[in-house]
Design an enzyme around this catalytic site. Structure first.
Site, PDB file in Angstrom:
ATOM      1  N   GLY B  11     -24.732  16.160 -37.325  1.00  6.80           N
ATOM      2  CA  GLY B  11     -25.806  15.223 -36.997  1.00  6.80           C
ATOM      3  C   GLY B  11     -25.787  14.967 -35.505  1.00  6.80           C
ATOM      4  O   GLY B  11     -25.365  15.817 -34.716  1.00  6.80           O
ATOM      5  N   ASN B  12     -26.218  13.766 -35.110  1.00  4.92           N
ATOM      6  CA  ASN B  12     -26.337  13.485 -33.675  1.00  4.92           C
ATOM      7  C   ASN B  12     -25.006  13.580 -32.938  1.00  4.92           C
ATOM      8  O   ASN B  12     -24.936  14.139 -31.854  1.00  4.92           O
ATOM      9  CB  ASN B  12     -26.964  12.104 -33.460  1.00  4.92           C
ATOM     10  CG  ASN B  12     -28.442  12.132 -33.827  1.00  4.92           C
ATOM     11  OD1 ASN B  12     -29.089  13.181 -33.719  1.00  4.92           O
ATOM     12  ND2 ASN B  12     -28.973  10.995 -34.275  1.00  4.92           N
ATOM     13  N   LYS B  63     -30.266  24.199 -35.714  1.00  4.18           N
ATOM     14  CA  LYS B  63     -30.221  22.844 -36.257  1.00  4.18           C
ATOM     15  C   LYS B  63     -31.407  22.029 -35.745  1.00  4.18           C
ATOM     16  O   LYS B  63     -32.048  21.290 -36.508  1.00  4.18           O
ATOM     17  CB  LYS B  63     -28.903  22.181 -35.849  1.00  4.18           C
ATOM     18  CG  LYS B  63     -28.711  20.768 -36.371  1.00  4.18           C
ATOM     19  CD  LYS B  63     -28.357  20.720 -37.842  1.00  4.18           C
ATOM     20  CE  LYS B  63     -28.217  19.266 -38.308  1.00  4.18           C
ATOM     21  NZ  LYS B  63     -27.860  19.190 -39.730  1.00  4.18           N
ATOM     22  N   THR B  99     -18.508  13.224 -39.609  1.00 10.89           N
ATOM     23  CA  THR B  99     -19.411  12.895 -40.721  1.00 10.89           C
ATOM     24  C   THR B  99     -19.401  11.378 -40.965  1.00 10.89           C
ATOM     25  O   THR B  99     -18.703  10.636 -40.275  1.00 10.89           O
ATOM     26  CB  THR B  99     -18.932  13.555 -42.033  1.00 10.89           C
ATOM     27  OG1 THR B  99     -17.729  12.878 -42.470  1.00 10.89           O
ATOM     28  CG2 THR B  99     -18.620  15.036 -41.860  1.00 10.89           C
ATOM     29  N   LYS B 123     -14.819   6.267 -39.672  1.00 12.88           N
ATOM     30  CA  LYS B 123     -13.948   5.102 -39.766  1.00 12.88           C
ATOM     31  C   LYS B 123     -13.320   4.822 -41.127  1.00 12.88           C
ATOM     32  O   LYS B 123     -12.147   4.445 -41.200  1.00 12.88           O
ATOM     33  CB  LYS B 123     -14.731   3.857 -39.295  1.00 12.88           C
ATOM     34  CG  LYS B 123     -15.074   3.880 -37.827  1.00 12.88           C
ATOM     35  CD  LYS B 123     -15.987   2.740 -37.415  1.00 12.88           C
ATOM     36  CE  LYS B 123     -17.445   3.009 -37.640  1.00 12.88           C
ATOM     37  NZ  LYS B 123     -18.077   4.020 -36.770  1.00 12.88           N
ATOM     38  N   VAL B 150     -13.300   3.552 -32.574  1.00  9.74           N
ATOM     39  CA  VAL B 150     -13.444   2.198 -32.039  1.00  9.74           C
ATOM     40  C   VAL B 150     -13.894   2.281 -30.577  1.00  9.74           C
ATOM     41  O   VAL B 150     -13.269   2.969 -29.774  1.00  9.74           O
ATOM     42  CB  VAL B 150     -12.108   1.427 -32.115  1.00  9.74           C
ATOM     43  CG1 VAL B 150     -12.297  -0.023 -31.672  1.00  9.74           C
ATOM     44  CG2 VAL B 150     -11.513   1.475 -33.511  1.00  9.74           C
ATOM     45  N   ALA B 152     -16.353   3.843 -29.179  1.00 14.12           N
ATOM     46  CA  ALA B 152     -16.750   5.200 -28.758  1.00 14.12           C
ATOM     47  C   ALA B 152     -15.633   5.837 -27.933  1.00 14.12           C
ATOM     48  O   ALA B 152     -14.467   5.804 -28.338  1.00 14.12           O
ATOM     49  CB  ALA B 152     -18.086   5.165 -28.015  1.00 14.12           C
ATOM     50  N   LYS B 222     -13.599  -1.349 -37.614  1.00 11.73           N
ATOM     51  CA  LYS B 222     -12.978  -1.130 -36.306  1.00 11.73           C
ATOM     52  C   LYS B 222     -11.830  -2.112 -36.069  1.00 11.73           C
ATOM     53  O   LYS B 222     -10.766  -1.742 -35.567  1.00 11.73           O
ATOM     54  CB  LYS B 222     -14.033  -1.259 -35.206  1.00 11.73           C
ATOM     55  CG  LYS B 222     -15.068  -0.127 -35.240  1.00 11.73           C
ATOM     56  CD  LYS B 222     -16.270  -0.441 -34.349  1.00 11.73           C
ATOM     57  CE  LYS B 222     -17.247   0.731 -34.286  1.00 11.73           C
ATOM     58  NZ  LYS B 222     -18.517   0.343 -33.618  1.00 11.73           N
ATOM     59  N   GLY B 313     -23.468   5.360 -28.433  1.00 11.83           N
ATOM     60  CA  GLY B 313     -24.118   6.409 -27.658  1.00 11.83           C
ATOM     61  C   GLY B 313     -23.547   7.760 -28.038  1.00 11.83           C
ATOM     62  O   GLY B 313     -22.414   7.858 -28.503  1.00 11.83           O
TER      63      GLY B 313
END
Lengths: 335, 335
Positions: B11-12, B63, B99, B123, B150, B152, B222, B313
């Site tokens: 994904g992103n 993708k 994921t 997480k 946690v 990023a 987190k 981000g």
């Protein structure tokens, strides 16, 4: 596991390190399985050496009572080694340098060549001989650790050396000297530079010879070390350094009226190290107070990162030294 | 040195990681001597597997064009493995989990048992199975790294796990969720909770089902992970979590009049994890804006330490994942 340690320097920082090793003995054993055995302590009067391990409580008592280790003549031998000789003669795993010896890089190299890990809070060896020291450490595969040289125990060195490994650092701005922050803060309250300096001296914040702090040399050493870690080797001679001695009360007050504060700011970019007084906005992370230091790090992926914490103080400096001692010990013992 | 990598999740975040691996290929080779070879990529449609290494530029193109890897049928085989099977069948050094698989701890354990390093931004495995995962990693002497779970890429995990080794952490307070900060900031500008939430959703800051953020579950995961690292294992079930869904415009505005701002604050002490909206002074490090996260850490030696940086981000999260990939690779290759 027993880890044999040599402590070079038994002034305020050395004593603080010894105190942590005494007070947290159980913590190190339980958390890491490590027993630190200090086999020698050197101060300017001589080297106390006991292969079975020095009693740190006693050593602290002697030092505090008599001011020097050589006064301790009943139970222990005190040797007249040079530091170089002490490194060579005494069997140990880790050499700790908390001296102010400007020529320490020589015996740091000797230690590394003997296969000993080095932990240092002493800045000039790194600010003038980084490439040689790190090169030797890498060739021998021996830890060379120096967290406490910059921002005391605030882990900016660990952050840059062992983290952000995919990022490219673009720029660092930092306030790295607490004495100048103290003086500038007092000037903001209306004191002239000389009065503020005298206050800092009488409180023990500035040294009797304050030139290292107020001329920016201390911050310059630290900025040079940050350049070495973030961008590669460079020496203090290549840094552009201007201190705070010429800052006037008028300048400080004019900055304040604009919602800014003057701080001694280090700016580090690839190939360039600058330390100079700068106006920073009051809401900037660099507008630190008291003994705090702060650094803002810009990277390509993460953007802006701030780390802020103690930049001076005895326990606070011991924090960095002791963290490195544990790190070195875990590396050596494969833990 | 070639390092074989499996990428789970495309994904992103997965795409951002792939982009960094493509764009900084030269950087990894020159700085660390590492060549990452992505031997498989799994998305929900299937697993692309090529032992010689997938062309990441092509994979990104497919993708982005078709939305799923299974559309790519001309050059590559796409397999219908479960993630567990993909871990078992495919030879690799490092498994990357980007994921949202809530049950990923199963295949994390499988990877560790196969001797593969695991790098994760996911997480729940840590928030529910920390002790088991870390125990397995330590027994096998295999890296299990999770910086990006946690804050990023802001290296709070590295800071707590590999630094401050002589310090005893006493307390952590942190703002760990950027979506709630966005909503609370908009409420300070006069929007009601529902309007602010809709804005966050339309900007892609909040998900279509925003409950994970606004009920405090994301921050709770987190905070649980921080507890595990700083104080020892605990699970999310033991955390006291309250989100921001009941915060009114009036409360936000009253706080502001007192010179404060409401943020979703996690408080972590030995044995206790709490997440709840709190008034924090505007000059506190916790009064963050936009996508920043911040943590204040108190320890016995260092006192107060602040770390502040991106908490969300794509590039910023990739920063943490990629740093861990490099760290794992250096450990594996003995670099």
């Amino acid at each position: 596991m027993d880890v044999k340690v040599q402590l070079f320097g038994f002034g305020n920082v050395g004593k603080a390190v010894a105190r942590v090793l005494v007070e947290k003995k159980k913590f190190f054993r339980e958390k890491y399985g490590l027993d630190f055995k200090v086999v020698s302590i050197s101060d300017t009067s001589g080297t106390l050496w006991l292969p079975e391990g020095v009693d740190l409580r006693e050593a602290l008592l002697v030092k505090e009572t008599f001011g020097k280790l050589s006064s301790w003549t009943n139970d222990y031998e005190v040797y007249n080694f040079t530091l170089e000789e002490a490194v060579k003669e005494i069997d140990a795993d880790i050499v700790i340098d908390v001296t102010n010896d400007k020529n320490a890089h020589g015996w740091h190299l000797t230690a590394l060549r003997e296969g000993k890990a080095v932990v240092t809070s002493n800045k000039p060896p790194l600010a003038f001989h980084y490439a040689e020291l790190i090169g030797e450490a890498e060739r021998r595969n021996v830890p060379y650790l120096f967290e406490a040289t910059v921002m005391a125990g605030t882990p900016i060195i660990g952050l840059l050396r062992e983290n952000l490994l995919g990022d490219t650092v673009e720029r660092i701005e930092a306030v790295l000297n607490a004495t100048t922050t103290f003086i500038l803060s007092r000037m903001e309250m209306g004191l002239h530079f000389e009065e503020a300096l005298r206050q800092a001296q009488s409180l023990g914040i500035a040294e009797r010879d304050p030139s290292g702090d107020i001329l920016g040399i201390d911050a310059g050493y630290k900025a040079t070390i940050l350049h070495c870690v973030a961008f590669g080797p460079k020496t203090f001679d290549e840094a552009r350094v201007k201190g705070i001695a010429e800052i006037t009360l008028g300048e400080v007050q004019r900055a304040r009226k604009k919602g800014k504060t003057i701080r001694l700011v280090a700016t580090i970019e690839r190939g360039s190290i600058t330390v100079e007084p700068k106006e920073v906005p009051l809401d900037s992370p660099l507008a630190v107070e008291s003994h705090e230091n702060a650094a803002v790090i810009w990277t390509d992926l993460l953007g802006e990162l701030v780390i802020k914490g103690a930049g001076a103080g005895l326990k606070e400096t011991a924090s960095g030294v002791v963290s490195d001692i544990v790190k070195a010990a875990l590396t050596i013992t494969g833990g």
